[in-house]
Design a protein around this motif. Structure first.
Motif, PDB file in Angstrom:
ATOM      1  N   ASP B 175      37.703  35.298  41.651  1.00  0.00           N
ATOM      2  CA  ASP B 175      36.987  36.500  42.305  1.00  0.00           C
ATOM      3  C   ASP B 175      35.626  36.985  41.273  1.00  0.00           C
ATOM      4  N   ILE B 176      35.937  36.570  39.919  1.00  0.00           N
ATOM      5  CA  ILE B 176      34.873  36.927  38.942  1.00  0.00           C
ATOM      6  C   ILE B 176      33.618  35.990  39.312  1.00  0.00           C
ATOM      7  N   PHE B 177      33.859  34.870  39.533  1.00  0.00           N
ATOM      8  CA  PHE B 177      32.692  33.782  39.746  1.00  0.00           C
ATOM      9  C   PHE B 177      31.933  34.156  41.125  1.00  0.00           C
ATOM     10  N   GLN B 178      32.950  34.230  41.972  1.00  0.00           N
ATOM     11  CA  GLN B 178      32.271  34.705  43.358  1.00  0.00           C
ATOM     12  C   GLN B 178      31.207  35.852  43.261  1.00  0.00           C
ATOM     13  N   VAL B 179      31.905  36.820  42.799  1.00  0.00           N
ATOM     14  CA  VAL B 179      30.995  38.178  42.682  1.00  0.00           C
ATOM     15  C   VAL B 179      29.716  37.962  41.848  1.00  0.00           C
ATOM     16  N   THR B 180      29.930  37.367  40.801  1.00  0.00           N
ATOM     17  CA  THR B 180      28.654  37.098  39.989  1.00  0.00           C
ATOM     18  C   THR B 180      27.589  36.148  40.575  1.00  0.00           C
ATOM     19  N   ASN B 181      28.245  35.129  41.569  1.00  0.00           N
ATOM     20  CA  ASN B 181      27.305  34.150  42.080  1.00  0.00           C
ATOM     21  C   ASN B 181      26.873  34.052  43.473  1.00  0.00           C
ATOM     22  N   GLU B 182      27.748  35.035  44.361  1.00  0.00           N
ATOM     23  CA  GLU B 182      27.535  35.044  45.622  1.00  0.00           C
ATOM     24  C   GLU B 182      27.244  36.330  46.171  1.00  0.00           C
ATOM     25  N   ILE B 183      26.411  36.251  47.423  1.00  0.00           N
ATOM     26  CA  ILE B 183      26.163  37.340  48.183  1.00  0.00           C
ATOM     27  C   ILE B 183      27.078  37.076  49.417  1.00  0.00           C
ATOM     28  N   THR B 184      28.305  37.918  49.631  1.00  0.00           N
ATOM     29  CA  THR B 184      28.927  37.244  50.811  1.00  0.00           C
ATOM     30  C   THR B 184      28.537  37.889  52.002  1.00  0.00           C
TER      31      THR B 184
END
Lengths: 460, 186
Positions: B175-184
């Motif tokens: 989740d950490i990588f997702q929130v820092t790298n992606e706009i969902t």
């Protein structure tokens, strides 16, 4: 799957740049704790805090382990106590402070804020009793922080309360003279105090808030400083990197940092079943080397903090942090801006020591950032009226510019310019800052009454 | 009733491989669902899941692929999904963590890390490694749902492992990588 370079840059942010969540603060409404007598009121307060925050620290630690990101501070803010204890006397309020201290210790939080009153237009009899209790209450407790809101853009400045503030601060320092006047570091005077700020000493759970909420303060300035250094290193040729590109880097880094804060805050909120409030986008330094806002000034091009250009740098920094954070979070609030608490920031404290950062320059800088004249150690000999007058100027900045400002001044007993004071831990250390024009503002403070609200407050 | 087959193909890379393979599937009336392909050192490997009519067999499919006109050889293996066998849903499982390993290149890094995962019943479901300037970097996507210990203990063990092997090893929730790298997009 994510790309390897994205993964590695995130790993870098966490591992080398000490990404953390600076604070998760649980706001709890205590208005329903008021009973017919003091004993029952205190019991109700203790029980309610235990009920809401009993698992709070454990939940924060659990999420911190799950995500591998430390939650540095676990705190509680409560409804301003002057409201909760309406009708009580000075000594009763001191008992409530001790109760809050016990309750905070029992649930294991670091600090509890909200020993507060809001008197921007006028003071009730209770408010006066409450304010009189502050020096003893803070001197006799460990974890309690107090704040008074004496001004707003809508109501102007309560000059009667302002006059009392100088004396309150002097008394706080004198009652804890053996600790360098430490109690004054737990007391802050506000203009436009927000009801959802997770940072101390000014956290309260505003009366406009829900029963309980969780507010999050995101990571410190270290992450921003390292990101800027990396960008500058990639552009060694003079002229190949412009100021707007530095602003963009701050914005993007803040976005990433805020997203982490929001993720963890919401996870804690979900696990406790308590509503998520806001992410406060402030850059809050700590005395740790590499976690300084002052350092960012130097990276961005001034050799000393306080040198010409410092205010402009701070304006850009504050704005870039807001721009990056506001899109990253569903709900932003609190203070949201860069803090410049002198004692808590090793580089700022050093700038005081070498004379490059003066009280007047700090005041100018607070026009473009939050929160204000924060954690400034001044000579113990400065009189109460001069302290009130310094606060008046800071309040006027907030009133006119429709922003939050505050003052947390520590007149260190027995110390003068050239001396040094240390509180240890997050409260930090600093040389004593010179104050100019001492004793020349008493006639101004003596007026009392109110400073009227500015013309632009009438928007109806 | 449709039947599902998992097909894997390895070949020297050239333009048109996916077109050729999916063309063969299409001619048999097959419908491609999930497909994943990657190219490494000029070699392509792909794995896909397709459904066919009941009467299509593995042999039909193998024959169709072998009829593709190409200069390179396709190494093909096909697995027919038995009725009642549930295929796992695409996308990462709930307890997904990312493990990164960095250090000077030496023999046995991948084996050591994968053995560590295996010993703790941690499934690796995606793995990418790169070698640059004699620095070896691995990024692994892990499923910790059946891990034999708690994340905290695993972290301690990984710390010990990294110290013992001179590597920088870090594990962090996906989740950490997702929130820092992606706009969902929802």
């Amino acid at each position: 799957m994510l790309r390897s370079d994205q993964i590695l840059s995130t790993v870098e942010m966490i591992q080398k740049e000490n990404l953390d969540v600076r604070t998760v603060t649980m706001g709890i409404n205590l208005l329903d704790c008021r009973s017919g007598n003091l004993v029952d009121t205190c019991n109700n307060i203790e029980n309610k805090i235990a009920r809401f925050a009993g698992n709070f620290v454990a939940a924060c630690n659990k999420m911190s382990k799950k995500y591998g990101i430390p939650v540095v501070n676990k705190r509680i803010s409560v409804t301003p106590i002057a409201f909760v204890g309406a009708g009580f006397k000075k000594d009763d309020f001191i008992e409530i402070a001790k109760t809050l201290d016990r309750a905070a210790t029992a649930v294991g939080v670091d600090i509890l804020g909200g020993y507060s009153a809001q008197v921007e237009k006028g003071m009730t009899d209770t408010d006066r009793e409450f304010i009189a209790s502050i020096p003893e209450a803070l001197a006799q407790t460990d974890k309690i922080c107090a704040s008074i809101n004496i001004a707003t853009t809508h109501k102007g400045i309560n000059m009667d309360a302002l006059a009392i503030m100088g004396h309150t601060i002097k008394e706080l320092a004198e009652q804890t003279a053996d600790q360098g006047g430490f109690a004054a570091a737990k007391f802050v005077v506000f203009c436009n105090q927000p009801g959802d700020n997770p940072f101390m000493a000014g956290a309260i759970h505003g009366v406009e808030e829900a029963e309980a909420v969780l507010n999050v303060g995101v990571s410190g300035p270290g992450v921003i400083a390292r990101a800027l250094e990396r960008l500058i290193k990639k552009h060694p040729k003079p002229g190949s990197l412009k100021f707007d590109e530095l602003a963009e880097e701050i914005k993007q880094t803040t976005f990433r940092v805020t997203r982490c804060g929001e993720l963890i805050g919401r996870a804690v909120s979900k696990s406790l079943g308590i509503e998520f409030g806001v992410v406060d986008l402030s850059l809050a330094p700590t005395p740790t080397i590499g976690d300084s806002v002052g350092e960012i000034f130097k990276i961005l091009g001034v050799d000393s903090v306080g040198a010409p250009g410092s205010t402009a740098i701070l304006a850009m920094l504050n704005d870039a942090v807001k721009k990056g954070g506001i899109f990253a979070s569903k709900t932003v609030g609190g203070l949201s801006g860069a803090f410049i608490p002198v004692m808590e920031d090793a580089v700022l404290a050093e700038a005081v020591g070498d004379g490059s950062l003066t009280l007047e320059k700090l005041e100018a800088m607070t026009c473009v950032c939050s929160v204000g004249l924060d954690m400034i150690a001044i000579p113990g000999s400065v009189d109460a009226d001069t302290i009130s007058a310094i606060i008046a100027d800071e309040m006027a900045l907030g009133v006119i510019n429709s922003k939050t400002t505050a003052a947390r001044l520590i007149p260190v007993p027995g110390k003068e310019v050239g001396d040094h004071v240390s509180f240890g831990g997050l409260f930090g250390a600093s040389p004593i800052m010179p104050v100019n024009n001492i004793g020349k503002s008493s006639r101004f403070i003596a007026w009392g009454g109110r400073m009227p609200a500015p013309i632009h407050s009438f928007k109806n | 009733m449709k039947k599902q087959m998992i097909i894997s193909v390895m070949s020297k890379d050239r333009p048109g491989i996916i077109a050729s393979i999916t063309g063969a599937i299409y001619q048999l009336g097959g419908d491609v669902a999930d497909l994943n392909q990657t190219v490494l050192c000029g070699y392509l490997t792909m794995i896909l899941n397709a459904s066919f009519d009941e009467e299509v067999t593995k042999e039909d499919l193998r024959a169709a692929i072998s009829h593709v006109k190409t200069e390179c050889t396709f190494e093909v293996s096909i697995k027919e999904i038995q009725p009642g066998e549930q295929l796992e849903a695409a996308g990462p499982p709930k307890e997904t963590y990312i493990l990164t390993v960095q250090g000077p290149n030496k023999a046995g890094i991948v084996h050591g890390i994968s053995l560590f995962c295996s010993e703790h019943n941690v499934n690796i479901f995606d793995l990418a490694t790169t070698l640059q300037d004699d620095q070896y970097t691995m990024a692994l996507q892990l499923d910790l749902q059946k891990c034999s210990c708690e994340i905290e203990e695993l972290q301690h063990k990984l710390d010990a492992y990294s110290t013992a092997n001179g590597l920088t090893v870090m594990i962090q929730h996906n989740d950490i990588f997702q929130v820092t790298n992606e706009i969902t997009l929802h």
